[in-house]
Write an enzyme that holds these catalytic residues in place. Structure first.
Site, mmCIF file in Angstrom:
data_model
loop_
_atom_site.group_PDB
_atom_site.id
_atom_site.type_symbol
_atom_site.label_atom_id
_atom_site.label_comp_id
_atom_site.label_asym_id
_atom_site.label_seq_id
_atom_site.Cartn_x
_atom_site.Cartn_y
_atom_site.Cartn_z
ATOM 1 N N LEU A 19 0.814 -1.206 0.000
ATOM 2 C CA LEU A 19 0.000 0.000 0.000
ATOM 3 C C LEU A 19 0.851 1.261 0.000
ATOM 4 C CD1 LEU A 19 -2.703 -0.990 2.643
ATOM 5 C CD2 LEU A 19 -2.707 -1.375 0.180
ATOM 6 N N GLY A 47 7.137 4.138 3.928
ATOM 7 C CA GLY A 47 7.442 5.315 4.714
ATOM 8 C C GLY A 47 8.876 5.774 4.528
ATOM 9 N N ALA A 58 9.806 1.664 6.561
ATOM 10 C CA ALA A 58 8.711 0.743 6.870
ATOM 11 C C ALA A 58 7.816 0.580 5.639
ATOM 12 C CB ALA A 58 7.893 1.250 8.045
ATOM 13 N N ASP A 104 3.498 14.768 13.185
ATOM 14 C CA ASP A 104 3.644 14.760 11.725
ATOM 15 C C ASP A 104 2.277 14.773 11.047
ATOM 16 O OD1 ASP A 104 5.032 14.799 9.342
ATOM 17 O OD2 ASP A 104 5.375 12.643 9.266
#
Length: 423
Positions: A13, A16, A20, A127
């Site tokens: 999907l 990061g 990750a 964030d």
């Protein structure tokens, strides 16, 4: 998930900045969908800290963590609620680069509720931006990606972080990163939803120059001129350069920009079934354009399949010549009654008698996943396992792409030309 904890990774999907990877996965036994955020041994500590923050949070406006733990190879995995609406950044892209103010109001209110919850527990997200806000099956926004989160136990020994274009002045100067910094970032996110790009020039900006401007000048992000006076006043409260003068999330929830009852998720929305399995997801994604259809949708996938059947659409007459559409060209994409079918050889024909709608799936943690192949990977994991997802949900009405079950304009044009030729 099943007690055995066996699940299958379907596709990626998103990825990061920390390395990750977020994947869509399904339980091997039930087919229930969820997301898995994974990191190798080098990034395990960061993901472990994020898991520690998430597992203590319970809010409808924070992405739900349903388990996680360490793998035998030192990797770490966190199981998360699957958000079929994708991120707010995806919704902005689907909207042509900007959202309508009505949608922005509703999303800003959801994020504020999530921030008010976090700040009440002395947690700072760190964030906030459109990419880190996901749209759940109920259409509500959920804060996600707590990799930069600060809690009372970790804040003192963690460096300040976040995305430069969304940093508050005090963060850019390296002074503090408290709840007020999240409020500034929310204001930047509102600008992003309204313009399709981050403040200070977005990705094209010089990062060092932007950080200097944020921290050491009197500048604030520009409010889009087309937005209402309420919106511009709301942004002015978010962009107070002095953190002590900036409104809190709880105060902003009382602001007219988000407090008006008509801007929330009203009860007039037709209830929708959230995708709990790979079977049910395809039906959930299909939208009905008939505004008069207010009938409740059955929570059973099997009942929904039966509801699609009628006396006029049993099995196609494979030998007959009626009801077929000619398909020309290799890999040509053909829309038939709202269904997407691909002709892999030419010439050929596709039946219009029996078709199952196939909408594009937008998922949490990124867009549609690009062209990633489905991964036939069964995984057995010994850590915590996800629990069941909620079955009921509202339709994503303000910011989801419509899916039509009617003929495409090209098909209508071709039909009209055929009729004229016949006369």
């Amino acid at each position: 998930m099943a007690a055995s904890g066996r699940w299958r990774r379907l596709r990626t999907l998103g990825r990061g900045a920390s390395g990750a990877v977020v994947s869509l996965a399904s339980d091997a036994a039930s087919g229930e969908l969820f997301a898995v955020k994974s990191a190798g041994a080098s990034g395990a500590a960061t993901l472990r800290r994020e898991h520690a923050v998430l597992r203590g949070l319970r809010s409808p406006h924070v992405v739900r963590c349903v388990g996680g733990g360490e793998g035998a190879d030192g990797s770490y995995q966190v199981f998360l609620e699957y958000a079929p609406g994708g991120s707010v950044a995806d919704a902005v892209a689907r909207g042509g680069g900007a959202l309508e103010e009505r949608a922005i109001r509703a999303l800003a209110a959801d994020v504020l509720r999530g921030l008010a919850y976090l700040h009440g527990r002395s947690v700072v997200h760190g964030d906030v931006k459109a990419r880190n806000v996901l749209l759940g099956a109920d259409g509500r926004a959920r804060l996600a990606d707590f990799g930069c989160a600060r809690t009372p136990g970790f804040s003192a020994r963690r460096p300040l972080g976040g995305t430069p274009a969304f940093m508050a002045p005090e963060v850019a100067r390296g002074e503090a990163q408290g709840p007020a910094a999240d409020v500034w970032a929310l204001g930047c996110t509102v600008v992003e939803m309204a313009t399709g790009r981050a403040p200070w020039g977005g990705a094209d900006a010089d990062v060092l120059a932007a950080v200097h401007r944020i921290g050491y000048t009197d500048a604030v992000p520009d409010a889009p001129s087309w937005m209402s006076a309420e919106a511009r006043d709301f942004l002015a409260r978010c962009f107070a350069r002095d953190a002590a003068e900036r409104w809190t999330a709880a105060q902003l929830l009382e602001h007219p920009f988000v407090a008006a009852p008509c801007h929330g998720h009203g009860d007039h929305e037709a209830p929708r079934v959230s995708p709990k399995s790979t079977l049910d997801a395809a039906f959930w994604e299909a939208e009905d354009d008939d505004d008069d259809a207010d009938e409740a949708v059955s929570a059973s996938a099997s009942e929904r399949i039966k509801s699609l059947a009628c006396s006029a659409c049993a099995l196609p007459d494979w030998d007959g010549e009626d009801g077929w559409i000619e398909v020309l060209g290799d890999q040509q994409r053909v829309e038939v009654c709202g269904a997407v079918q691909v002709a892999r050889s030419a010439p050929g024909k596709v039946s219009s008698v029996l078709a199952v709608p196939a909408g594009e799936m937008d998922v949490g943690g990124g867009g549609g996943g690009g062209g990633d192949e489905l991964e036939a990977e069964d995984v057995s994991f010994g850590g915590e396992v996800p629990g069941s997802a909620d079955a009921s949900a509202e339709r994503l009405s303000l910011y989801s792409r419509p899916h039509s079950r009617h003929a495409t304009p090209r098909q209508k044009k071709e039909e009209e030309e055929e009729e004229e030729a016949g006369t």
